[in-house]
Design a protein around this motif. Sequence first.
Motif, PDB file in Angstrom:
ATOM      1  N   ALA A  56      45.730  33.866  39.243  1.00  0.00           N
ATOM      2  CA  ALA A  56      45.200  34.851  40.272  1.00  0.00           C
ATOM      3  C   ALA A  56      45.171  36.297  39.688  1.00  0.00           C
ATOM      4  O   ALA A  56      44.274  37.147  40.505  1.00  0.00           O
ATOM      5  N   TYR A  57      46.132  36.775  39.114  1.00  0.00           N
ATOM      6  CA  TYR A  57      46.080  38.186  38.261  1.00  0.00           C
ATOM      7  C   TYR A  57      44.553  38.354  38.010  1.00  0.00           C
ATOM      8  O   TYR A  57      44.217  39.603  38.337  1.00  0.00           O
ATOM      9  N   PHE A  58      43.898  37.534  37.434  1.00  0.00           N
ATOM     10  CA  PHE A  58      42.604  37.852  36.955  1.00  0.00           C
ATOM     11  C   PHE A  58      41.701  37.746  37.896  1.00  0.00           C
ATOM     12  O   PHE A  58      40.551  38.641  37.792  1.00  0.00           O
ATOM     13  N   ALA A  59      41.885  37.251  39.047  1.00  0.00           N
ATOM     14  CA  ALA A  59      40.755  37.346  39.972  1.00  0.00           C
ATOM     15  C   ALA A  59      40.987  38.559  40.710  1.00  0.00           C
ATOM     16  O   ALA A  59      40.003  39.292  41.081  1.00  0.00           O
ATOM     17  N   VAL A  60      42.015  39.110  40.924  1.00  0.00           N
ATOM     18  CA  VAL A  60      42.402  40.401  41.434  1.00  0.00           C
ATOM     19  C   VAL A  60      41.758  41.266  40.486  1.00  0.00           C
ATOM     20  O   VAL A  60      41.051  42.429  41.096  1.00  0.00           O
ATOM     21  N   GLU A  61      42.042  41.197  39.330  1.00  0.00           N
ATOM     22  CA  GLU A  61      41.444  42.083  38.105  1.00  0.00           C
ATOM     23  C   GLU A  61      39.915  42.303  38.461  1.00  0.00           C
ATOM     24  O   GLU A  61      39.461  43.556  38.335  1.00  0.00           O
ATOM     25  N   ARG A  62      39.189  41.154  38.511  1.00  0.00           N
ATOM     26  CA  ARG A  62      37.806  40.924  38.698  1.00  0.00           C
ATOM     27  C   ARG A  62      37.398  41.675  39.773  1.00  0.00           C
ATOM     28  O   ARG A  62      36.237  42.315  39.819  1.00  0.00           O
ATOM     29  N   LEU A  63      37.944  41.361  40.794  1.00  0.00           N
ATOM     30  CA  LEU A  63      37.444  42.003  42.269  1.00  0.00           C
ATOM     31  C   LEU A  63      37.414  43.447  41.951  1.00  0.00           C
ATOM     32  O   LEU A  63      36.472  44.269  42.580  1.00  0.00           O
ATOM     33  N   GLY A  64      38.587  44.024  41.518  1.00  0.00           N
ATOM     34  CA  GLY A  64      38.821  45.544  41.099  1.00  0.00           C
ATOM     35  C   GLY A  64      37.589  45.984  40.299  1.00  0.00           C
ATOM     36  O   GLY A  64      37.208  47.234  40.615  1.00  0.00           O
ATOM     37  N   GLN A  65      37.309  45.287  39.406  1.00  0.00           N
ATOM     38  CA  GLN A  65      36.207  45.846  38.493  1.00  0.00           C
ATOM     39  C   GLN A  65      34.893  45.683  39.326  1.00  0.00           C
ATOM     40  O   GLN A  65      34.118  46.657  39.205  1.00  0.00           O
TER      41      GLN A  65
END
Length: 247
Positions: A56-65
């Motif tokens: 899920a960390y990477f989903a949060v990262e992508r949303l931020g991008q």
Amino acid sequence: MKKMPHTYIINKLLIGCFFAETKLTQDELKKMVGYKSVDDYVKSGMVVGLGTGSTAYFAVERLGQLLKDGTLTDIVAIPTSIRTKEQAEELKIPLVTLDTHSKLDVAIDGADEVDPDVEVCADKFIVIVDESKLTDGLGPGFPIPVEITPFCHEHTLRTVAALASCEGCKPVLRMGSSSSNAVDGDEIAVTDNGNYIVDLHFEEPIKDAVKMAAEIKGTVGVVDHGLFCGMTTAVIIAGADGISVKE
């Protein structure tokens, strides 16, 4: 039969060759599904539930991008843990709570850590996993996490293990980090909410996951568990052959 364009066929061949010749790390697989979940299911103006865990960390990262570059706008998100909240704040993702936004458009989480309070409020629940989470039957391939209160935790552990639906399981109190079921410390793992985690290990596939979920949830001392029966909209899986989606 409709013929596929030559460019489509070539691209498919190139993708196949890439995955065949390049062995991706587990983190790279997690990043692929995390990014795809946001790219495919999050639209501007949505209320988004943000899960917890290494995938899920990477989903949060992508949303931020995508918020930073303007691809997505008017997004608010609800984190499922302090860890996710801190990551989202660093990425300048606007955060709200269930108190003000009780209905979510989509929730995204990994298969090993789930917050049902958020997921059941979402119109769509997207599960993101790498192929290491896939098994022939639920149970043997990956232990089932159960979050319990610290008070009388040993009694709660024994009570859960004695449930008819949990027959054959070996309950193990998680030690070290709460984000991994691997023993990586001498202290009892504590969740962001101050609770403990019991991992239920099975040698045989679980016979009735729905019954098991209900019985565990109804046990005094249990906060929640990692079984989310009938909640999933889609599962995005990253593996050696690329990404697949099961809806």
